[in-house]
Design a protein around this motif. Structure first.
Motif, PDB file in Angstrom:
ATOM      1  N   ARG A 262      14.988  40.825  61.742  1.00  0.00           N
ATOM      2  CA  ARG A 262      14.180  39.960  60.897  1.00  0.00           C
ATOM      3  C   ARG A 262      13.913  38.674  61.697  1.00  0.00           C
ATOM      4  N   LEU A 263      12.649  38.379  61.898  1.00  0.00           N
ATOM      5  CA  LEU A 263      12.310  37.205  62.708  1.00  0.00           C
ATOM      6  C   LEU A 263      11.313  36.322  61.969  1.00  0.00           C
ATOM      7  N   MET A 264      11.500  35.039  62.075  1.00  0.00           N
ATOM      8  CA  MET A 264      10.554  34.108  61.466  1.00  0.00           C
ATOM      9  C   MET A 264      10.125  33.082  62.493  1.00  0.00           C
ATOM     10  N   GLN A 265       8.861  32.692  62.408  1.00  0.00           N
ATOM     11  CA  GLN A 265       8.377  31.672  63.331  1.00  0.00           C
ATOM     12  C   GLN A 265       8.097  30.387  62.564  1.00  0.00           C
ATOM     13  N   SER A 266       8.293  29.269  63.249  1.00  0.00           N
ATOM     14  CA  SER A 266       7.991  27.980  62.626  1.00  0.00           C
ATOM     15  C   SER A 266       6.479  27.768  62.613  1.00  0.00           C
ATOM     16  N   THR A 267       6.034  26.696  62.016  1.00  0.00           N
ATOM     17  CA  THR A 267       4.629  26.314  62.162  1.00  0.00           C
ATOM     18  C   THR A 267       4.423  25.870  63.613  1.00  0.00           C
ATOM     19  N   PRO A 268       3.190  25.974  64.118  1.00  0.00           N
ATOM     20  CA  PRO A 268       2.978  25.592  65.526  1.00  0.00           C
ATOM     21  C   PRO A 268       3.074  24.079  65.734  1.00  0.00           C
ATOM     22  N   ALA A 269       3.584  23.696  66.895  1.00  0.00           N
ATOM     23  CA  ALA A 269       3.610  22.281  67.275  1.00  0.00           C
ATOM     24  C   ALA A 269       2.776  22.135  68.546  1.00  0.00           C
ATOM     25  N   PHE A 270       1.867  21.211  68.541  1.00  0.00           N
ATOM     26  CA  PHE A 270       0.861  21.096  69.590  1.00  0.00           C
ATOM     27  C   PHE A 270       1.144  19.909  70.504  1.00  0.00           C
ATOM     28  N   ALA A 271       0.943  20.109  71.809  1.00  0.00           N
ATOM     29  CA  ALA A 271       1.003  18.982  72.745  1.00  0.00           C
ATOM     30  C   ALA A 271      -0.003  19.213  73.859  1.00  0.00           C
ATOM     31  N   TYR A 272      -0.606  18.155  74.324  1.00  0.00           N
ATOM     32  CA  TYR A 272      -1.441  18.231  75.522  1.00  0.00           C
ATOM     33  C   TYR A 272      -0.896  17.191  76.480  1.00  0.00           C
TER      34      TYR A 272
ATOM     35  N   LEU B  42       3.155  28.831  74.171  1.00  0.00           N
ATOM     36  CA  LEU B  42       1.904  29.287  74.768  1.00  0.00           C
ATOM     37  C   LEU B  42       1.329  28.131  75.573  1.00  0.00           C
ATOM     38  N   MET B  43       0.984  28.388  76.847  1.00  0.00           N
ATOM     39  CA  MET B  43       0.434  27.316  77.677  1.00  0.00           C
ATOM     40  C   MET B  43      -0.865  27.760  78.315  1.00  0.00           C
ATOM     41  N   LEU B  44      -1.830  26.840  78.316  1.00  0.00           N
ATOM     42  CA  LEU B  44      -3.080  27.119  79.008  1.00  0.00           C
ATOM     43  C   LEU B  44      -3.767  25.815  79.397  1.00  0.00           C
ATOM     44  N   GLU B  45      -4.753  25.935  80.269  1.00  0.00           N
ATOM     45  CA  GLU B  45      -5.497  24.749  80.682  1.00  0.00           C
ATOM     46  C   GLU B  45      -6.405  24.285  79.560  1.00  0.00           C
TER      47      GLU B  45
ATOM     48  N   GLU C  65       4.448  18.327  86.721  1.00  0.00           N
ATOM     49  CA  GLU C  65       3.386  17.332  86.569  1.00  0.00           C
ATOM     50  C   GLU C  65       2.041  17.941  86.202  1.00  0.00           C
ATOM     51  N   VAL C  66       1.973  19.282  86.175  1.00  0.00           N
ATOM     52  CA  VAL C  66       0.714  19.949  85.851  1.00  0.00           C
ATOM     53  C   VAL C  66       0.381  19.737  84.373  1.00  0.00           C
ATOM     54  N   VAL C  67      -0.853  19.379  84.082  1.00  0.00           N
ATOM     55  CA  VAL C  67      -1.228  19.070  82.702  1.00  0.00           C
ATOM     56  C   VAL C  67      -1.726  20.327  81.983  1.00  0.00           C
ATOM     57  N   ARG C  68      -1.173  20.582  80.827  1.00  0.00           N
ATOM     58  CA  ARG C  68      -1.512  21.780  80.066  1.00  0.00           C
ATOM     59  C   ARG C  68      -1.520  21.500  78.564  1.00  0.00           C
ATOM     60  N   VAL C  69      -2.188  22.416  77.850  1.00  0.00           N
ATOM     61  CA  VAL C  69      -2.004  22.480  76.411  1.00  0.00           C
ATOM     62  C   VAL C  69      -0.770  23.343  76.174  1.00  0.00           C
ATOM     63  N   GLY C  70       0.119  22.893  75.334  1.00  0.00           N
ATOM     64  CA  GLY C  70       1.302  23.679  74.991  1.00  0.00           C
ATOM     65  C   GLY C  70       1.417  23.803  73.487  1.00  0.00           C
ATOM     66  N   ILE C  71       1.620  25.031  73.001  1.00  0.00           N
ATOM     67  CA  ILE C  71       1.820  25.228  71.571  1.00  0.00           C
ATOM     68  C   ILE C  71       3.153  25.932  71.402  1.00  0.00           C
TER      69      ILE C  71
ATOM     70  N   ILE D 129       6.399  18.788  78.113  1.00  0.00           N
ATOM     71  CA  ILE D 129       6.243  19.741  77.006  1.00  0.00           C
ATOM     72  C   ILE D 129       7.480  20.641  76.909  1.00  0.00           C
ATOM     73  N   ILE D 130       8.003  21.036  78.058  1.00  0.00           N
ATOM     74  CA  ILE D 130       9.088  22.028  78.061  1.00  0.00           C
ATOM     75  C   ILE D 130      10.470  21.370  77.939  1.00  0.00           C
ATOM     76  N   ASP D 131      10.568  20.056  78.165  1.00  0.00           N
ATOM     77  CA  ASP D 131      11.933  19.528  78.328  1.00  0.00           C
ATOM     78  C   ASP D 131      12.763  19.571  77.052  1.00  0.00           C
ATOM     79  N   MET D 132      12.091  19.516  75.879  1.00  0.00           N
ATOM     80  CA  MET D 132      12.873  19.602  74.649  1.00  0.00           C
ATOM     81  C   MET D 132      13.521  20.988  74.512  1.00  0.00           C
ATOM     82  N   ILE D 133      12.780  22.019  74.918  1.00  0.00           N
ATOM     83  CA  ILE D 133      13.336  23.375  74.875  1.00  0.00           C
ATOM     84  C   ILE D 133      14.513  23.476  75.849  1.00  0.00           C
ATOM     85  N   CYS D 134      14.334  22.884  77.037  1.00  0.00           N
ATOM     86  CA  CYS D 134      15.416  22.893  78.039  1.00  0.00           C
ATOM     87  C   CYS D 134      16.646  22.165  77.514  1.00  0.00           C
ATOM     88  N   ILE D 135      16.413  21.025  76.872  1.00  0.00           N
ATOM     89  CA  ILE D 135      17.527  20.234  76.345  1.00  0.00           C
ATOM     90  C   ILE D 135      18.280  21.042  75.295  1.00  0.00           C
ATOM     91  N   GLU D 136      17.511  21.698  74.427  1.00  0.00           N
ATOM     92  CA  GLU D 136      18.129  22.495  73.374  1.00  0.00           C
ATOM     93  C   GLU D 136      19.015  23.587  73.978  1.00  0.00           C
TER      94      GLU D 136
END
Lengths: 212, 162
Positions: free
Chosen positions: A137-147, A82-85, A62-68, A153-160
Motif C-alpha cells: 500500500r503506497l501513498m504519495q504526498s501532494t507535489p512540492a515545486f521548486a525551480y 522529477l527533474m527537468l530543464e 549548481e545545475v538549474v532545474r525544475v524539481g517536483i 532541491i535535493i539537499d532536504m532529501i539527503c538530509i532526511e
C-alpha cells in the motif's frame, strides 16, 4: 540496526531494477495517453552512493532545474523527485494545454500547476504499478515545486536520509519525448527500512553479507 | 592570474590561503559556514547537513554536522596560527525549499541547522559578522580569502556581497 545498502546482492538489485521498469512503463503509458505523444523510457539505473555524493549523481549541484518532489508513505517510504530543464518543462506544458494556449517564457502559476499535475500522474502511475506488483500500500504526498539549483532541491532529501543511513540507493529513469526533445529524470530514493521491506515483498531477501 | 578555486562538497570542510577562493554550490536547507582570519588572510568553509553529531557513530563523516565541523575548523585555524579574536564567521543557507501542507521536524531542518551553527560558534567564542539565511531559495557561496568577502549567488537575487 542500520542495514547497509552495499550488501545488496546482484539478484536483489536486478529485482529492484525490474520493479523500477514496471513502474516506469506504467508511468510512460499514462503520460503518453495524456499527451497523445510517444514517450520512451530508459532502463532504470540503480546506484548505491554515499548520501553526500547525491548532488553530483543527479547532474551537479549548481545545475538549474525544475524539481517536483513527493514523499511516499504507506508500506514503504521514501522520496520521488522529477527533474527537468525549465524550457523542456515549458514545452511539456504547451503540449499538455494545447497550441492555443499562450505560454509565458517564465514559470508562472499555470505552468507550475500543469507541471505538478504531470508529475502527479507520472508518480501516481509509477507507484500504482509498483504497489500492485509488490503487493504494498503506497501513498504519495501532494507535489512540492521548486525551480532552483539541483543541490538546493535535493539537499532536504539527503538530509532526511542522512539521519538514518550513510549510503542511499537511487533508481533513476529517463522519460523521453523525441519530437520536442523533452527529457525528464525521475528519481526514486527509498529509505533503508523501506528497501528491506520492498526486497522481502519481492521474495529475494537473501543477503550475501551473512550479518543476519 | 586566476585565483585557485577550492570546491567544498556537501558534508565537506576545506581550508585555504589568500588569494584562493572557497566555493560551495547549491545550498538549500544545508548551511554554508565561512570562518576567515582577518589578519592572516586564510580561512575555511563548511557545507553542513545536520545540527549535531550527538547520537551518530564515531565513524561518521564529521563534516556532516554543525558542531563537529565548527570544532574542526576552529582547531585547524588555531593550529595554523590564528588568534580566535581575529576569526570572523559568516553563515548562509538554511532555506526551506518546499512548502508542504503537513509539518514535521524535517521540514524545519533549515532553521535547526542555522540555530545549531550559531550556538556552536558562540560556544567556541567566534563572532558572527554577517549572515544571509532562511527563505525558500538555493544559494551558492564563494569566500574570497584575500578580502574575506563572501559572494552569494541565487537564481532569485543574482549576486550579492556579504
Amino acid at each position: 540496526m542500520d542495514r547497509n545498502f552495499e550488501n545488496l546482492s546482484q539478484i536483489e538489485l536486478d529485482a529492484l531494477r525490474e520493479l523500477g521498469s514496471i513502474g516506469a512503463g506504467n508511468a510512460a503509458t499514462a503520460l503518453s495517453t495524456m499527451l497523445s505523444k510517444r514517450i520512451d523510457i530508459t532502463v532504470p539505473e540503480i546506484g548505491i552512493f554515499k548520501v553526500e555524493e547525491v548532488p553530483d549523481k543527479i547532474g551537479g549541484p549548481e545545475v538549474v532545474r525544475v524539481g517536483i518532489y513527493f514523499t511516499i508513505t504507506g508500506d514503504t517510504f521514501g522520496s520521488m523527485l522529477l527533474m527537468l530543464e525549465k524550457d523542456e518543462g515549458l514545452r511539456l506544458v504547451k503540449m499538455m494545454l494545447g497550441p492555443g494556449f499562450k505560454i509565458n517564457s517564465e514559470l508562472d502559476l499555470i505552468s507550475k500547476s500543469a507541471l505538478e499535475e504531470i508529475a502527479n500522474i507520472l508518480v501516481g502511475s509509477y507507484l500504482s504499478a509498483f504497489s500492485q506488483f509488490a503487493k504494498m500500500r503506497l501513498m504519495q504526498s501532494t507535489p512540492a515545486f521548486a525551480y532552483d539549483m539541483c543541490g538546493s532541491i535535493i539537499d532536504m532529501i539527503c538530509i532526511e536520509l542522512a539521519q538514518k543511513t550513510t549510503h542511499i540507493l537511487m533508481v533513476k529513469t529517463d522519460f523521453v519525448e523525441t519530437d520536442d526533445k523533452i527529457s525528464a529524470n525521475l528519481f526514486f530514493l527509498p529509505e533503508p527500512n523501506a528497501l528491506i521491506k520492498l526486497i522481502e515483498s519481492l521474495g529475494v531477501n537473501k543477503y550475501e553479507s551473512g550479518t543476519d | 592570474m586566476k585565483a585557485e578555486l577550492i570546491k567544498v562538497k556537501m558534508a565537506d570542510v576545506q581550508i585555504g590561503n589568500s588569494p584562493a577562493v572557497l566555493i560551495t554550490y547549491g545550498l538549500g536547507s544545508c548551511v554554508g559556514l565561512t570562518i576567515w582570519d582577518s589578519k592572516l588572510k586564510w580561512g575555511g568553509m563548511a557545507h553542513i547537513m545536520l545540527p549535531t553529531s550527538k547520537g551518530f557513530s564515531k565513524n561518521e563523516n564529521f563534516a556532516k554536522f554543525a558542531d563537529s565541523s565548527i570544532e574542526y575548523l576552529v582547531n585547524e585555524l588555531i593550529k595554523m596560527g590564528s588568534n580566535k579574536r581575529n576569526l570572523e564567521a559568516k553563515v548562509f543557507g538554511g532555506a526551506s525549499m518546499f512548502s508542504f501542507e503537513s509539518k514535521s521536524d524535517i521540514l524545519n531542518i533549515g532553521d535547526r541547522n542555522i540555530d545549531a551553527t550559531f550556538n556552536s560558534l558562540d560556544e567556541f567564542g567566534i563572532s558572527v559578522v554577517n549572515r544571509d539565511v532562511g527563505g525558500n531559495f538555493g544559494r551558492t557561496i564563494s569566500l574570497y580569502l584575500e578580502t574575506g568577502v563572501v559572494e552569494v549567488h541565487s537564481i532569485k537575487n543574482g549576486n550579492k556581497i556579504f
